[in-house]
Enzyme design. Structure first.
Site, PDB file in Angstrom:
ATOM      1  N   SER A 105       0.838  -1.197   0.000  1.00  0.00           N
ATOM      2  CA  SER A 105       0.000   0.000   0.000  1.00  0.00           C
ATOM      3  C   SER A 105       0.872   1.245   0.000  1.00  0.00           C
ATOM      4  O   SER A 105       2.053   1.198   0.339  1.00  0.00           O
ATOM      5  CB  SER A 105      -0.898   0.017   1.238  1.00  0.00           C
ATOM      6  OG  SER A 105      -0.173   0.426   2.391  1.00  0.00           O
ATOM      7  N   ASP A 106       0.281   2.371  -0.348  1.00  0.00           N
ATOM      8  CA  ASP A 106       0.947   3.638  -0.113  1.00  0.00           C
ATOM      9  C   ASP A 106       0.797   3.985   1.372  1.00  0.00           C
ATOM     10  O   ASP A 106       0.132   3.288   2.135  1.00  0.00           O
ATOM     11  CB  ASP A 106       0.361   4.735  -1.008  1.00  0.00           C
ATOM     12  CG  ASP A 106       1.363   5.844  -1.311  1.00  0.00           C
ATOM     13  OD1 ASP A 106       2.272   6.062  -0.487  1.00  0.00           O
ATOM     14  OD2 ASP A 106       1.225   6.501  -2.349  1.00  0.00           O
ATOM     15  N   TYR A 107       1.391   5.071   1.763  1.00  0.00           N
ATOM     16  CA  TYR A 107       1.506   5.496   3.157  1.00  0.00           C
ATOM     17  C   TYR A 107       0.128   5.619   3.823  1.00  0.00           C
ATOM     18  O   TYR A 107      -0.644   6.508   3.498  1.00  0.00           O
ATOM     19  CB  TYR A 107       2.213   6.847   3.186  1.00  0.00           C
ATOM     20  CG  TYR A 107       2.949   7.216   4.442  1.00  0.00           C
ATOM     21  CD1 TYR A 107       2.268   7.497   5.614  1.00  0.00           C
ATOM     22  CD2 TYR A 107       4.326   7.320   4.446  1.00  0.00           C
ATOM     23  CE1 TYR A 107       2.948   7.870   6.761  1.00  0.00           C
ATOM     24  CE2 TYR A 107       5.021   7.698   5.587  1.00  0.00           C
ATOM     25  CZ  TYR A 107       4.325   7.976   6.748  1.00  0.00           C
ATOM     26  OH  TYR A 107       5.006   8.349   7.879  1.00  0.00           O
ATOM     27  N   THR A 108      -0.195   4.715   4.760  1.00  0.00           N
ATOM     28  CA  THR A 108      -1.463   4.645   5.506  1.00  0.00           C
ATOM     29  C   THR A 108      -2.686   4.549   4.608  1.00  0.00           C
ATOM     30  O   THR A 108      -3.797   4.893   5.010  1.00  0.00           O
ATOM     31  CB  THR A 108      -1.634   5.840   6.483  1.00  0.00           C
ATOM     32  OG1 THR A 108      -1.728   7.069   5.750  1.00  0.00           O
ATOM     33  CG2 THR A 108      -0.487   5.921   7.475  1.00  0.00           C
TER      34      THR A 108
END
Length: 756
Positions: free
Chosen positions: A281-284
């Site tokens: 995933s991307d950040y959070t």
């Protein structure tokens, strides 16, 4: 005999790969048989510790303790062999199964040797150059212990308001695909376990560049045909090039966030395209699915795992909820096992089980990072990305004599040379334009420098821009005093070089702009300089296409240099003084104004297409601005001139799967040696679905001496004629095709063929 020999080699290679895969599966399977559920889930957790490079609002807590418990699969944002060795020691010496960590970082356009921003790199149209920039970045990053780069970003973008257009390759899927492949090859080489190559991560999957309103993280909504035809090809090209990992995007796709979109991550990515690598995933981004409206952290974490996500970046939703979701039947053990297996296989492919310290060598940073050789490469690469937008009366190149007034807030600003997302760069390494001109001009040139204006006088805008440090500083002098100083310099000079544009953080992530003009205070300075009557050369620094209508009409010459990186000043001076003849071509159309957005070359006709360029009532046009952009895709001038003539095809009536050759004669009609990007476009006037007015299908970068001519040829087969129909089948249909070969998307020689 040659065919037989190569066939034997291919068969041997397939057998070797199969044997390696079997060995990997046996090792990973054996390891997983000894892992607890908690240890498997721990491998899915990717964290950023305090003191690391963060790209979001959350920082992971108690990282060391979580590593000891087997609750961390990898870290990012941490660099340096000594520090990473200590962290890896915890994983391989103080955990039950001694599973090594993977270390990642945003390596976007170079590491410590920072190259031009990706949009600038794309303007070179030079695949060998782009691949080499990634190769150097991989060498430097691995010297600092990194084995996973979150690059390349391959999102197609047609809206320059979107700040992250700076990180991509522009608006065209064919060029974007070529660049995606080159970047992957540069990072990974033939084997990313060598220790000086690393695993690439193509991002952001998918469609992130089509965010509504050009506003970052925003919703995306488009038809499947549009996806397949224009936005998906670069991701597919990166996969075909062997990219090891994929990062999901923040936006939704068909009303489902990409990070939890099963159609995207499983049906398309794995089943249709056959991707076997890691999906992170991307950040959070997992947590942010709750803000999209899909439920609490447990619900969205379970959805992301079911969709096909393997690794959760920073948010720790997998770590804290998957065990409960398994107990409640919301996920299966098989889904957890599949994700864990892909994480472990990634570490195996990187060679970390064989040697957890493969990428950690304390002797390498001093030897491999920011060397004279990498600086020389950065200087050469940067010069080849610059685009000459205007050059009336051969104002450029500058003479190495006389007096130059160098003005503008970007002319002597180390803080703005590297561009956005140069996370491992050091601002102090950058060469300013003032210093570069001093280095190149020689002793017969007098340089008078004046700042002339702030980047912006808007204190609120400056505050937003300065989140990562001072990029848009407001001077203690009054705007009037600064401008007068610049005018005094101009009045003493033979020529004015004005360096204007954006601060480096006025583009990039979370840096969308509704007004993409040069800030007002800089425009006022430029208008005052033009009024002096002195020749004015505008050097534009920018991370996106800007609206430059007044500038294009009133200055003598314009050179777009993007954000050139660590050797910015030297490279710009090389171009200004003719040590290098600019050869760049823009890869995203420059609009006349914001109201014209989106404007791009491969648009479709309407039922009432405009004929010609003048306004016509009841046609698809504007009352107040042309349909065409200010500068079209593929546009770029040279200090010399080129002519195209004698376009021809080897067969004007080909049939079936035949391959033909289209050619044109290119002549350097000027007085300088120069490079020209010869571009091939194909139009399909009649089809079963609406088609673009033209599509880029090939290009070659050619260098010619003054007076030299060369016949440039392109091979064309039905493969270049294919498109996605209403059933999403990739087909071609016989009929008439228009072939255009020329200097940009608007200007070229044309010939019509009939393919039976």
């Amino acid at each position: 005999m040659k065919k037989l020999f190569f066939s034997v080699l291919i068969i041997a290679s397939i057998k070797t790969q199969a044997q390696q895969d079997m060995k990997m599966k046996s090792f990973v399977g054996g390891l997983m048989s000894r892992m607890t559920l908690e240890e498997k889930i721990g491998q899915l957790n990717l964290v950023v510790p305090g003191g690391g490079t963060v790209t979001g609002a959350v920082v992971s807590q108690d990282v060391d303790e979580k590593i000891r418990k087997g609750n961390v699969g990898g870290l990012f944002g941490v660099t340096g062999p000594e520090r990473l060795r200590k962290i890896q020691d915890i994983a391989v010496k103080n955990t039950r199964l001694h599973i090594p960590l993977i270390f990642g970082l945003d390596v976007i356009h170079g590491y410590r040797t920072v190259f031009p921003i990706p949009l600038g790199l794309s303007a070179s149209w030079d695949m060998a150059l782009i691949e080499n920039s990634a190769r150097i970045a991989a060498t430097e990053a691995t010297a600092d212990g990194i084995c996973w780069a979150y690059s390349p970003m391959v999102d197609i973008a047609r809206d320059p308001r979107w700040g992250r257009i700076a990180e991509g390759s522009g608006e065209d899927p064919y060029l974007g695909s070529r660049i995606a492949s080159a970047m992957v090859k540069g990072y990974q080489g033939s084997d990313y376990s060598k220790g000086n190559t690393l695993m690439a991560c193509v991002k952001h999957f998918a469609l992130y560049g089509a965010a509504e309103g050009g506003r970052d993280y925003n919703s995306v909504d488009m038809s499947r045909i549009k996806m397949y035809e224009y936005y998906l090809p670069p991701y597919k090209a990166a996969i075909d090039a062997g990219v090891g990992s994929i990062m999901t995007s923040f936006n939704d796709v068909d009303a489902v966030p990409a990070t939890g979109n099963k159609w995207l991550l499983t049906d398309l990515l794995r089943k249709q395209w056959g991707f076997r690598g890691l999906v992170v995933s991307d950040y959070t981004a997992v947590n942010e699915m709750s803000a999209h409206g899909l439920g609490d952290l447990q619900a969205v974490s379970a959805q992301a795992l079911r969709a096909g996500l393997d690794m959760d970046m920073v948010g720790e939703g997998f770590l804290t909820t998957l065990k409960k979701s398994l107990q409640e039947g919301k996920v299966t053990l098989q889904q957890i096992n599949d994700a864990c297996r892909r994480v472990l296989e990634t570490k195996y492919k990187l060679g970390l089980f064989e040697d957890p310290y493969r990428f950690i060598n304390e002797a390498r940073p001093a030897r491999d990072i920011l060397t004279p050789a990498t600086r020389a490469a950065a200087r050469d690469i940067a010069a080849r990305t610059f685009v000459l937008l205007k050059n009336n009366r051969q104002t450029l190149p500058l003479k190495k004599s006389g007096t130059i007034a160098l003005v503008g807030p970007l002319a002597n600003s180390k803080n703005n040379m590297l561009g956005t997302w140069a996370v491992s760069g050091n601002l102090n390494d950058a060469v300013t334009i003032l210093d570069g001109i001093k280095n190149v001009a020689g002793n017969d040139v007098k340089i008078i420098y004046a700042k002339g204006a702030n980047i912006t006088n808007d204190t609120a805008l400056a505050k937003n821009v300065n989140v990562f440090g001072p990029r848009a500083e407001i001077d203690a002098q009054t705007p009037e005093a600064m401008q007068q100083e610049a005018l005094n310099a101009a009045n003493q000079a033979d020529v004015v070089v004005a360096v204007l544009g954006e601060a480096s953080e006025m583009s990039g992530e979370s840096a969308s702009r509704s007004d993409i003009s040069i800030p007002e205070c800089q425009q006022q300075l430029l208008k005052a300089l033009v009024k002096t009557g002195k020749p004015v050369v505008l050097v534009v620094m920018n991370g996106r296409p800007l609206t430059l209508g007044w500038e294009a009409q009133h200055v003598n010459a314009m050179l777009d240099v993007w954000f050139p990186g660590v050797e910015a000043g030297n490279a710009i001076a090389d171009a200004l003084f003719g040590n290098y003849n600019p050869s760049g071509k823009i890869t995203a159309s420059f609009p006349h104004n914001v109201g014209q957005i989106p404007v791009f070359y491969n648009h479709k006709n309407t039922g009432r297409p405009l004929e010609g360029k003048a306004f016509q009532k009841f046609k698809s046009d504007y009352l107040d601005v042309p349909n065409e952009p200010l500068f079209p895709f593929g546009f770029g001038l040279s200090y010399t001139t080129f002519s195209y003539s004698n376009i021809k095809v080897s067969n004007a009536q080909p049939a079936g799967n035949e391959t033909i050759t289209a050619s044109v004669t290119l002549t350097n009609t000027g007085s300088y040696a120069g490079e020209e990007v010869v571009q091939l476009y194909i139009t399909d006037p009649v089809a079963s679905v609406t088609r673009s007015v033209k599509d880029l299908k090939g290009f070659q970068k050619i260098k010619l001496q003054p007076g030299e001519s060369k016949e440039i040829s392109f091979r064309i087969s039905p493969e270049q004629l294919k498109f996605f129909n209403s059933d999403l089948k990739y087909i071609w249909e016989p009929g008439e095709f228009i072939i255009q070969i020329g200097t940009n998307s608007e200007d070229g020689e044309k010939i019509t063929i009939n393919w039976k």
